[in-house]
Design a protein around this motif. Structure first.
Motif, short mmCIF file in Angstrom:
data_model
loop_
_atom_site.label_atom_id
_atom_site.label_comp_id
_atom_site.label_asym_id
_atom_site.label_seq_id
_atom_site.Cartn_x
_atom_site.Cartn_y
_atom_site.Cartn_z
N TRP A 19 0.83 -1.21 0.00
CA TRP A 19 0.00 0.00 0.00
C TRP A 19 0.86 1.25 0.00
O TRP A 19 0.61 2.20 -0.75
CB TRP A 19 -0.92 -0.02 1.22
CG TRP A 19 -1.61 1.27 1.52
CD1 TRP A 19 -2.63 1.84 0.82
CD2 TRP A 19 -1.32 2.17 2.60
NE1 TRP A 19 -3.00 3.04 1.40
CE2 TRP A 19 -2.22 3.26 2.49
CE3 TRP A 19 -0.42 2.14 3.65
CZ2 TRP A 19 -2.22 4.31 3.41
CZ3 TRP A 19 -0.42 3.19 4.56
CH2 TRP A 19 -1.30 4.26 4.43
N GLU B 8 -3.26 -6.17 -0.37
CA GLU B 8 -1.94 -6.40 -0.94
C GLU B 8 -2.03 -7.23 -2.22
O GLU B 8 -1.33 -6.98 -3.20
CB GLU B 8 -1.05 -7.09 0.09
CG GLU B 8 0.42 -7.09 -0.27
CD GLU B 8 1.31 -7.24 0.93
OE1 GLU B 8 1.92 -6.23 1.36
OE2 GLU B 8 1.43 -8.37 1.45
N THR C 32 -10.27 -1.62 3.21
CA THR C 32 -9.72 -2.38 2.08
C THR C 32 -10.79 -2.77 1.05
O THR C 32 -10.48 -3.45 0.08
CB THR C 32 -9.04 -3.66 2.60
OG1 THR C 32 -10.00 -4.48 3.27
CG2 THR C 32 -7.90 -3.33 3.55
#
Length: 645
Positions: free
Chosen positions: A366, A460, A526
């Protein structure tokens, strides 16, 4: 008339980008009577990655000099209360230093002393990663010439050796060297005592009516003899350094304010953005010792290394105004990636102190992506991609006990203490009953699969997919596929329909650990949650008995018996990174009204947001009192990001 109005408006907008509009947004005055600033309430000023800092004087005894230095390579030791205090004689009469006009601008500290005869202005900046410059300007206010005699003195309060070498005052420590270069070389009388010195200019200086003279002192700090040999140079173009300093800081401010945000014209919001940048820049440390790249301390008042969990947030914020520092902060952590792909918890000047008992939550991809978004630097992306892949795979090889695709926080030494550290939430209530499970000879896991960890790993995977596509590397679709599978598992196993919230689950049996915490809104940050799930979580966040407290977003709900708002660390106090995850998570699901309300509630109630006090590590959710380390970098980083959205 319209043209005049437009010109005036443009002038007003441009003025916002100048540092002169942000004077004393931090109170830099202090008295360095202690021998060390660790765990103190002292606000300091540093810049350029220097390993030393100063403050403005508070006591009359210190007038005529800047307080300090404080040395971070010596873990916050105070070398002197005022290491180079100037004294003046005007027409053979001692100049009396009354209370100055003291100003702290972004990147520069200033003092102004005046009487009927003269005005003395002193300005301090950092000129490079090892040196600071003090500019002294004496102006004759009268209509007749004045004669001026100049001297300096200082007293050292730590174990050291003072010497007069090469027309410099040299303070040598068991580790480190501090140098002072004075003007008018070869025209100085120098007296050295055991722990003090005096430097006297032999010549009287005549200043004509309404004229002035300017001279400079260079202060340099080196961590060892080799550092001195490699990095020392005498600054020949001192005034140009002051010009460069102003240009650089105006550039930082312009970039940060150009990001806009929701309240771009609010002076309070602009002040907070600038205060956040100052906090980050004062905690900036250049490569030194075993630290191979520049990075940012969490706080100079408590910490003396680079932490992974912090560094990812620092880098994401630096991307807004100083991307190169963001890149280097990321590199500093990956310099010590081990052969298995693990990133250390923290790294230090002496690499023997690096902590590999645990890692930290996986936000490295990130951070790299946030830097890339602001720079478009594909070479940086290419540099970091294979390292990020190795780190990503490390989690699944070492922190997935039952190999089901849901990871756990853990440790390399089998200790629950280090496993909790790995989560970043050291003493969170959710770990009170946790046990350790052995994965292999150098990897243990907590017996619970954490919703925040797996939310981060989901993000990720998405970012690695995007990076691989941009770099034309095979595997993008595999990452997307794995992300979809992980998303389904988190939403199926970790979301509770009855309470409308996300929780950690037990490894064995997958039962939910029904303890609410800030990790429960990470799936919104997320973008794992569905619209319905996000709406339910938002209702929990808005509940004034749980998370919508006087200062919103406590780390544990206020209606629980283990809620400890003042001393709980991760059992109640408000941490700004969790505020960031919450606000950005709400915005991801178009809950902008609630996000605005909660953010402004935080700003209106948390200490240091509306005054010149520093940004802290965390805050009491019931009173707004600041807690923990002051001048805390990830708090500043999270705040800057929130205000620039």
């Amino acid at each position: 008339m319209l043209l005049i109005i437009m010109v005036l408006l443009d002038f007003k907008v441009q003025a916002q980008y100048k540092r002169d509009n942000y004077v004393n947004i931090l109170d830099l005055r202090s008295s360095l009577l202690q021998t060390n600033v660790i765990s103190s309430s002292t606000t300091l000023f540093s810049d350029m990655g220097a390993w030393h800092a100063y403050s403005l004087p508070e006591r009359q005894e210190d007038y005529g000099g800047f307080n300090g230095p404080v040395l971070f390579n010596r873990k916050g030791d105070v070398v002197s209360e005022s290491v180079a205090k100037i004294a003046l004689q005007i027409n053979n009469t001692p100049f009396v230093f009354n209370q100055p006009i003291a100003s702290f601008l972004p990147g520069m500290a200033m003092m102004k002393y005046t009487n009927d005869e003269i005005t003395l202005e002193q300005s301090l900046i950092f000129s490079d990663k090892r040196s600071a410059l003090v500019r002294n300007t004496i102006k004759n206010n009268s209509s007749v010439p004045v004669s001026v005699k100049v001297s300096w003195s200082g007293k050292v309060k730590v174990e050291s050796r003072l010497a007069h070498e090469n027309e410099q005052i040299k303070i040598s420590f068991p580790k480190g060297i501090y140098l002072m270069d004075f003007p008018w070389k070869n025209r100085l009388d120098v007296v050295i005592n055991k722990n003090s010195y005096q430097v006297v200019c032999k010549d009287e200086i005549t200043i004509h009516p309404h004229s002035s003279i300017t001279f400079y002192i260079q202060h340099s700090n080196f961590i060892n003899e080799n550092d001195y040999t490699v990095n020392y140079h005498h600054e020949e173009k001192a005034e140009q350094k002051f010009i460069d300093n102003q240009v650089r800081w105006n550039g930082y401010i312009s970039k940060a304010l150009a990001n806009g945000g929701r309240w771009p014209n609010d002076p309070l919001i602009r002040n907070l953005k600038v205060k956040s940048m100052i906090t980050l820049m004062t905690n900036w440390r250049s490569a030194a010792g075993d630290l191979k790249h520049d990075g940012i301390f969490p706080s100079y008042s408590t910490f003396d290394g680079f932490w992974a969990w912090d560094s990812w947030k620092h880098a994401a914020a630096c991307a807004l105004f100083f991307p190169e520092l963001g890149k280097n902060n990321i590199r500093a952590m990956f310099d010590y990636q081990d052969k298995d792909g693990m990133i250390a918890d923290c790294v230090f000047l002496n690499s023997k102190d690096n902590n590999y008992r645990d890692s930290k939550p996986p936000l490295a991809a990130w951070a790299v992506w946030e830097v890339y978004k602001k720079t478009g630097d594909l070479l940086f992306l290419k540099e970091m991609f294979p390292k990020l892949v190795r780190y990503h795979h490390w989690w699944y090889k070492n922190r997935d006990h039952d190999q089901n695709g849901l990871c756990e926080f853990g440790s390399t030494d089998g200790s629950r203490e280090a496993a909790a550290w790995e989560s970043g939430m050291d003493n969170a209530v959710r770990y009170d009953d946790a046990l350790m499970l052995k994965n292999n000879n150098k990897a243990w896991s907590l017996n619970q699969e954490s919703v925040d960890l797996n939310s981060f790993l989901y993000l990720e995977k998405l970012l690695l997919a995007k990076m691989s596509a941009l770099l034309s590397i095979q595997g993008s679709e595999d990452y997307f596929k794995d992300a979809r599978r992980l998303k389904k598992m988190v939403n199926t196993l970790m979301y509770d329909k009855v309470t409308g919230y996300y929780y950690d689950i037990k490894v064995a049996g997958k039962s939910k650990i029904l303890l609410e915490g800030t990790e429960g809104w990470h799936p919104l940050w997320t973008r794992i949650a569905s619209l319905d799930q996000a709406s339910a979580v938002a209702k929990v966040m808005a509940d004034t008995t749980r998370f919508n407290t006087y200062v919103p977003f406590p780390t544990f709900p206020a209606n629980q018996s283990k809620f400890d708002p003042a001393h709980g660390y991760w059992r109640g106090p408000v941490w700004l990174d969790q505020v960031m995850f919450g606000i950005e998570g709400l915005r991801n699901y178009h809950q902008d009204k609630l996000a605005d309300q909660l953010l402004m509630k935080f700003i209106n109630h948390a200490e240091g947001m509306r005054d010149n006090k520093p940004i802290h590590e965390n805050y009491n959710p019931l009173t707004g009192d600041s807690l923990g380390a002051m001048n805390f970098s990830w708090s500043a980083a999270a705040l800057l990001r929130l205000l620039c959205e």
